[in-house]
Write an enzyme that holds these catalytic residues in place. Structure first.
Site, PDB file in Angstrom:
ATOM      1  N   ASP A  36       0.758  -1.230  -0.078  1.00  0.00           N
ATOM      2  CA  ASP A  36      -0.037   0.027  -0.223  1.00  0.00           C
ATOM      3  C   ASP A  36       0.836   1.325   0.224  1.00  0.00           C
ATOM      4  OD1 ASP A  36      -2.032  -1.834   0.493  1.00  0.00           O
ATOM      5  OD2 ASP A  36      -1.453  -1.866   2.648  1.00  0.00           O
ATOM      6  N   GLU A 202     -10.875   0.969  -3.271  1.00  0.00           N
ATOM      7  CA  GLU A 202     -10.151   1.641  -2.098  1.00  0.00           C
ATOM      8  C   GLU A 202      -8.870   1.971  -2.666  1.00  0.00           C
ATOM      9  OE1 GLU A 202      -9.827  -2.283  -0.395  1.00  0.00           O
ATOM     10  OE2 GLU A 202      -8.011  -2.925  -1.658  1.00  0.00           O
TER      11      GLU A 202
END
Ligand SMILES: *[C@@H]1O[C@H](CO)[C@@H](O)[C@H](O)[C@H]1NC(C)=O
Ligand SMILES: *[C@@H]1O[C@H](CO)[C@@H](O)[C@H](O)[C@H]1NC(C)=O
Ligand SMILES: *[C@@H]1O[C@H](CO)[C@@H](O)[C@H](O)[C@H]1NC(C)=O
Ligand SMILES: *[C@@H]1O[C@H](CO)[C@@H](O)[C@H](O)[C@H]1NC(C)=O
Ligand SMILES: *[C@@H]1O[C@H](CO)[C@@H](O)[C@H](O)[C@H]1NC(C)=O
Ligand SMILES: *[C@@H]1O[C@H](CO)[C@@H](O)[C@H](O)[C@H]1NC(C)=O
Ligand SMILES: *[C@@H]1O[C@H](CO)[C@@H](O)[C@H](O)[C@H]1NC(C)=O
Ligand SMILES: CC(=O)N[C@H]1CO[C@H](CO)[C@@H](O)[C@@H]1O
Length: 547
Positions: A36, A202
């Site tokens: 991420d 997301e």
């Protein structure tokens, strides 16, 4: 003569364009578990790029890496180093092995760094808290603030400032709200885009370019179907319209070694060229053996005025915009990410900054260079072994485990530790482990076992696999048998324990005794045992443990 002059000028022009030729580099840029990613380029900080990645339950939490050239990355600081910042990860209140600090966004504005993230707990329900940490000194752990806590409807907060200074927070879903950066008060929230229908929209980030607000998100889940898609609007609050050419980045349905590509962030370098980072897994489409988990990759982006960006597909060898001059002159103490370690715990030194604990350790668990034995790290046994199993909300004194780790950042490596051990209690153990989570690890330890009434130190090779393992990754794998062997009497109680990745599918865990060349203890275990399962969001670390 005039012709000659003209041809000289032409030669000079050709040379300068050849200087500006595209560069080549290798992925991943942050090897080992670095999922991420979010990055930003800060001219005010001596033209430096800064990236951050997720840390879940590991401490220090939320690493910040700095680079001048996008190739050499150094640990600049860790955002979470104090229990007071995140008491949630001090103890067993976090019930699942995937709780903790998930994806972040890093941005810089007017002399200050902003790090937004969420603390996630998965049990009994999926719950999340928004957190904002700030600093004006990115190279100092201590300078990172306590978090400003705010309400958020889902994970993965992004921050975008409008010209009037209003901070818009977008998050998974994709929804948006405003945030008062002083009080933590949020405004009403509203959906801004549903994505393209691939599911799990997301990791949103908003960029403003040529009068458009671009909303770039990950979709399809962080596994084989992962992809990056984009939408744009003339208004930061939407409505956002998806691009007909989506997805703009993915390796799904390819045979590439780098899979699960997505969760990207885009930024410009000092020459105004665009780049992006994303997470990727070196597993190939079989997606079975990937002990390093999700790593950070870099790709060039071509983004012409008024048009949609073009993201180059992620491969191991990449070519793209000319990279800045190679540089290793970055402030701070952290090591460079792929540097080898040789650590002797000399007097006056500290635990290396890239070493990780699983939750906050007890303050007396680790002592560097104790007076009775300089040049060593003294471990104090914890009540629980590294599998833990404390109950909810028990204090850190009760549940902390004496475990210190570093990431596996190379496919092939040799890791060894010289252990001196004088156990007194039955079952006491020290050793090394290939650790994915508390429920999934492969250990080689020295343990005190009772044999015909006598306590005798033994070598023990043992695999722990609990829970939730019926995943594709852990099917069809041979769980090695536990092997124990009594240690011969040793003059100095000194054993060298070693873990070696002999190839990309197997580890060999072995022990050697000083002065005893004939002693041979060597066991193998498959890397698939520490791929996915209870650690599908993280990646593995070899380490020392004490039980
Ligand atoms: C354990 O976690 C709870 C819940 O966040 C927190 O209130 C408590 O202070 C933590 N305990 C310790 C010892 O930090
Ligand atoms: C998202 O989908 C929901 C349910 O289908 C719909 O009501 C809503 O208008 C959509 N929102 C956006 C921003 O497209
Ligand atoms: C953007 O949308 C908001 C909310 O709908 C509206 O109040 C604002 O006037 C719009 N701004 C522009 C520049 O269109
Ligand atoms: C250099 O890389 C950029 C970014 O990928 C690309 O747009 C451009 O076409 C490349 N130039 C050459 C000469 O290959
Ligand atoms: C660790 O402790 C748990 C709980 O006490 C126990 O069930 C497990 O067998 C132990 N594991 C090892 C490797 O000793
Ligand atoms: C496991 O083995 C069986 C039998 O060889 C095979 O059919 C199946 O596809 C395998 N599963 C995985 C995930 O490799
Ligand atoms: C990898 O190493 C293990 C352990 O030595 C061995 O059993 C296995 O065959 C090796 N795999 C390959 C593809 O060489
Ligand atoms: C991993 C993945 O997304 N695989 C897809 C590849 O393409 C086929 C057919 O379009 C899909 O059914 C798969 O899900």
């Amino acid at each position: 003569m005039r012709y000659l002059k003209a041809s000289l000028i032409l030669t000079a022009l050709l040379m300068s364009s050849s200087f500006a030729q595209n560069s080549t580099y290798a992925n991943p840029i942050l090897p080992g578990w670095h999922s991420d990613p979010s990055c930003t380029f800060v001219p005010e900080e001596d033209n430096t790029f800064f990236c951050t990645t997720s840390s879940f339950l590991t401490v220090p939490g939320i690493p910040i890496y700095a680079s001048k050239d996008l190739v050499n990355w150094k640990l600049a600081s860790d955002v979470v180093t104090r229990v007071a910042q995140m008491p949630e990860i001090a103890n067993s209140t976090s019930q699942t092995q995937q709780d903790g600090l998930w994806a972040s966004t890093i941005r810089y504005r007017k002399g200050k760094f902003y790090l937004l993230t969420s603390y996630v707990s998965m049990y009994p329900d999926f719950g999340f808290k928004g957190l904002l940490f700030t600093t004006e000194d990115i190279y100092s752990d201590k300078a990172w603030s306590e978090p400003l806590r705010f309400e958020i409807g889902d994970i993965d907060p992004d921050i975008f400032w409008e010209e009037d200074g209003t901070a818009y927070i977008s998050y998974a879903g994709v929804s948006q709200t405003t945030l008062d950066l002083e009080t933590g008060k949020t405004g009403p929230s509203y959906r801004i885009w549903n994505g393209t229908g691939a599911g799990l929209p997301e990791g949103p980030h908003i960029y403003k370019k040529d009068g458009w607000y671009y909303l770039c998100i990950g979709e399809g889940g962080t596994e084989l179907g992962h992809q990056q898609v984009i939408a744009r609007s003339k208004n930061v609050t939407g409505p956002f319209e998806g691009y007909s050419g989506n997805p703009i980045l993915t390796n799904k349905n390819t045979t590439e070694y780098f899979q699960t590509v997505g969760h990207a962030d885009l930024f410009q370098d000092g020459n105004d060229n665009w780049w992006g980072v994303a997470l990727a897994t070196r597993s190939g489409p079989a997606w079975r053996v990937y002990p390093m988990g999700r790593e950070t990759v870099l790709f060039p982006v071509t983004w012409k005025e008024g048009e949609w960006p073009i993201l180059e597909p992620v491969r191991g060898r990449m070519s793209g915009w000319e990279l800045p001059q190679p540089s290793r002159s970055i402030p701070g103490y952290g090591p460079y990410v792929s540097a080898p370690d040789r650590i002797d715990f000399a007097p006056g030194t500290s635990i290396p900054r890239h070493f990780l604990f699983w939750r906050f350790p007890k303050s007396d668990s680790f002592t560097v260079s104790p007076p009775e034995r300089p040049f060593s790290l003294r471990l104090t046994p914890s009540r629980h072994n590294i599998t833990g199993l404390g109950s909810t909300g028990e204090s850190v004194e009760q549940t902390a485990i004496t475990l210190i780790t570093r990431r596996q950042s190379h496919t092939y490596f040799i890791y060894s530790v010289d252990v001196s051990f004088a156990p007194t209690k039955e079952g006491e153990e020290v050793g090394v482990t290939v650790f994915l989570t508390q429920y999934q690890h492969i250990d080689l330890g020295i343990v005190l076992l009772r044999v015909s009434g006598k306590l005798i130190p033994h070598l023990r090779f043992q695999t722990t696999l609990l829970d939730d393992l019926n995943t594709p990754a852990t099917q069809n794998v041979t769980v090695p048998e536990t092997v124990t062997r009594a240690l011969p009497r040793l003059k100095n109680n000194r054993v060298r324990l070693q873990i070696q990745a002999v190839n990309d599918t197997h580890y060999i865990l072995s022990a050697a005794l000083s002065g005893q060349d004939k002693f041979d203890f060597s066991q193998q275990a498959e890397a698939v045992l520490v791929s996915g399962g209870t650690g599908r969001f993280t990646g593995k670390c070899p380490l020392d443990e004490m039980l």
